[in-house]
Motif scaffolding. Structure first.
Motif, PDB file in Angstrom:
ATOM      1  N   PHE A 290       0.920  -1.092  -0.105  1.00 57.65           N
ATOM      2  CA  PHE A 290      -0.056   0.107  -0.018  1.00 57.65           C
ATOM      3  C   PHE A 290       0.842   1.342  -0.156  1.00 57.65           C
ATOM      4  O   PHE A 290       0.692   2.190   0.666  1.00 57.65           O
ATOM      5  N   ASN A 291       1.961   1.146  -0.530  1.00 67.64           N
ATOM      6  CA  ASN A 291       2.799   2.266  -0.839  1.00 67.64           C
ATOM      7  C   ASN A 291       3.653   2.647   0.701  1.00 67.64           C
ATOM      8  O   ASN A 291       4.285   3.666   0.632  1.00 67.64           O
ATOM      9  N   PHE A 292       3.586   1.717   1.499  1.00 70.70           N
ATOM     10  CA  PHE A 292       4.526   1.907   2.509  1.00 70.70           C
ATOM     11  C   PHE A 292       5.657   0.836   2.610  1.00 70.70           C
ATOM     12  O   PHE A 292       5.796   0.137   1.789  1.00 70.70           O
ATOM     13  N   ASP A 293       6.829   1.549   3.453  1.00 72.45           N
ATOM     14  CA  ASP A 293       8.112   0.770   3.047  1.00 72.45           C
ATOM     15  C   ASP A 293       8.089  -0.515   3.928  1.00 72.45           C
ATOM     16  O   ASP A 293       8.957  -1.462   3.508  1.00 72.45           O
ATOM     17  N   SER A 294       7.024  -1.149   4.678  1.00 73.02           N
ATOM     18  CA  SER A 294       6.744  -2.266   5.117  1.00 73.02           C
ATOM     19  C   SER A 294       5.120  -2.339   5.765  1.00 73.02           C
ATOM     20  O   SER A 294       4.652  -1.595   5.576  1.00 73.02           O
ATOM     21  N   TYR A 295       5.015  -3.485   5.971  1.00 70.97           N
ATOM     22  CA  TYR A 295       3.644  -3.901   6.333  1.00 70.97           C
ATOM     23  C   TYR A 295       3.290  -3.300   7.645  1.00 70.97           C
ATOM     24  O   TYR A 295       2.300  -2.862   7.993  1.00 70.97           O
ATOM     25  N   LEU A 296       4.493  -3.161   8.343  1.00 72.48           N
ATOM     26  CA  LEU A 296       4.441  -2.676  10.043  1.00 72.48           C
ATOM     27  C   LEU A 296       4.039  -1.287   9.727  1.00 72.48           C
ATOM     28  O   LEU A 296       2.970  -0.745  10.607  1.00 72.48           O
ATOM     29  N   GLU A 297       4.514  -0.483   8.805  1.00 68.35           N
ATOM     30  CA  GLU A 297       4.244   0.858   8.755  1.00 68.35           C
ATOM     31  C   GLU A 297       2.846   1.117   8.186  1.00 68.35           C
ATOM     32  O   GLU A 297       2.174   1.975   8.580  1.00 68.35           O
ATOM     33  N   TYR A 298       2.468   0.104   7.409  1.00 68.48           N
ATOM     34  CA  TYR A 298       1.041   0.293   7.025  1.00 68.48           C
ATOM     35  C   TYR A 298       0.020   0.221   8.076  1.00 68.48           C
ATOM     36  O   TYR A 298      -0.827   0.830   8.253  1.00 68.48           O
ATOM     37  N   ILE A 299       0.225  -0.973   9.042  1.00 70.77           N
ATOM     38  CA  ILE A 299      -0.756  -1.066  10.076  1.00 70.77           C
ATOM     39  C   ILE A 299      -0.526  -0.165  10.985  1.00 70.77           C
ATOM     40  O   ILE A 299      -1.541   0.325  11.537  1.00 70.77           O
ATOM     41  N   GLN A 300       0.627   0.539  11.227  1.00 70.44           N
ATOM     42  CA  GLN A 300       0.809   1.588  12.167  1.00 70.44           C
ATOM     43  C   GLN A 300      -0.100   2.867  11.728  1.00 70.44           C
ATOM     44  O   GLN A 300      -0.806   3.541  12.560  1.00 70.44           O
ATOM     45  N   ALA A 301      -0.093   3.072  10.367  1.00 73.35           N
ATOM     46  CA  ALA A 301      -0.922   4.100   9.822  1.00 73.35           C
ATOM     47  C   ALA A 301      -2.352   3.695  10.290  1.00 73.35           C
ATOM     48  O   ALA A 301      -3.207   4.740  10.218  1.00 73.35           O
TER      49      ALA A 301
END
Length: 253
Positions: free
Chosen positions: A66-77
């Protein structure tokens, strides 16, 4: 020109030359940094029937969920946008993929003595574990990750201590290991397994590394150990002097 005289065309999909030139050694983790055709560094790990190639930053497979550097960053967003969000099945699949990728990259960084990068990936993994614990309603799935928290912390503690050894002093490295042991102890206390802590292999290996450094560099009691001893004996004047020495030492870093 006769066809037999034409240069043989190289099959760029064939990795035989790499496999033949880079021997797999059973029981030994072999990794290397190489420059890709576009000039970027990539990390490679030799495995029994081939190799793994990973990006050195972001997600190891190079994907941008989803255009994030990692899935962690996506979930945190997602959590920032909606504090009630919970993980669904596709989230869990992607998180598990990221866990495995980060494990492979972390052990490669440790093998290459790239300790700051190993700490970075350990922190990423621990943050993923926090998300799993706080945003899933599946206790078994949560435990499947929490089970490895001490192991990830062990890697992080090792790497942090060796950073201190390289950049500062053996005393700093020893203190990092001592602090790390207490962090592991707190995990056991939280899990109700404190009775098993003294015999825990990870705890024993950290103690062995600490005492090896102490012997190799002839370090006696560190300042923090002296402080703890002074407080335990209620020698508060001595403790105040030691705190002052610690403060001056840290200011000089």
């Amino acid at each position: 020109m006769d066809s037999e005289d034409q240069p043989e065309e190289i099959d760029r999909e064939d990795i035989d030359p790499i496999i033949k030139s880079w021997t797999f050694e059973p029981g030994k983790l072999t990794a290397r940094l190489v420059v890709a055709s576009d000039g970027r560094d990539v990390l490679q790990m030799r495995i029994e029937m081939g190799l793994l190639q990973m990006e050195t930053s972001g997600r190891p497979d190079g994907e941008k969920p989803f255009n994030f550097d990692s899935y962690l960053e996506y979930i945190q967003a997602q959590i920032v946008a909606d504090d009630t969000v919970m993980l669904n099945d596709p989230d869990c699949v992607e998180i598990d993929r990221e866990f495995v990728q980060l494990y492979h990259r972390r052990i490669c960084w440790l093998a290459l003595r790239e300790y700051e990068r190993a700490v970075r990936d350990a922190d990423h993994t621990l943050a993923l574990m926090d998300v799993c614990r706080n945003r899933s309603d599946d206790p078994e799935w949560i435990e499947s990750h929490e089970h490895f928290r001490p192991f990830v912390m062990f890697h992080r503690i090792q790497a942090k201590s060796l950073i201190e050894l390289e950049k500062h002093t053996p005393e700093h490295a020893i203190e990092e290991l001592t602090n790390g042991v207490e962090e592991l102890r707190s995990i056991h206390e939280t899990n109700g397994t404190e009775e098993a802590f003294e015999e825990d292999e990870l705890h024993i290996r950290l103690i062995e590394l600490r005492e090896t450094l102490r012997e190799q560099f002839e370090v006696g009691q560190t300042l923090n150990e002296q402080l703890a001893d002074a407080v335990a004996h209620e020698n508060y004047e001595k403790a105040a002097k030691i705190r002052d020495r610690i403060s001056k030492r840290e200011d000089a870093r």
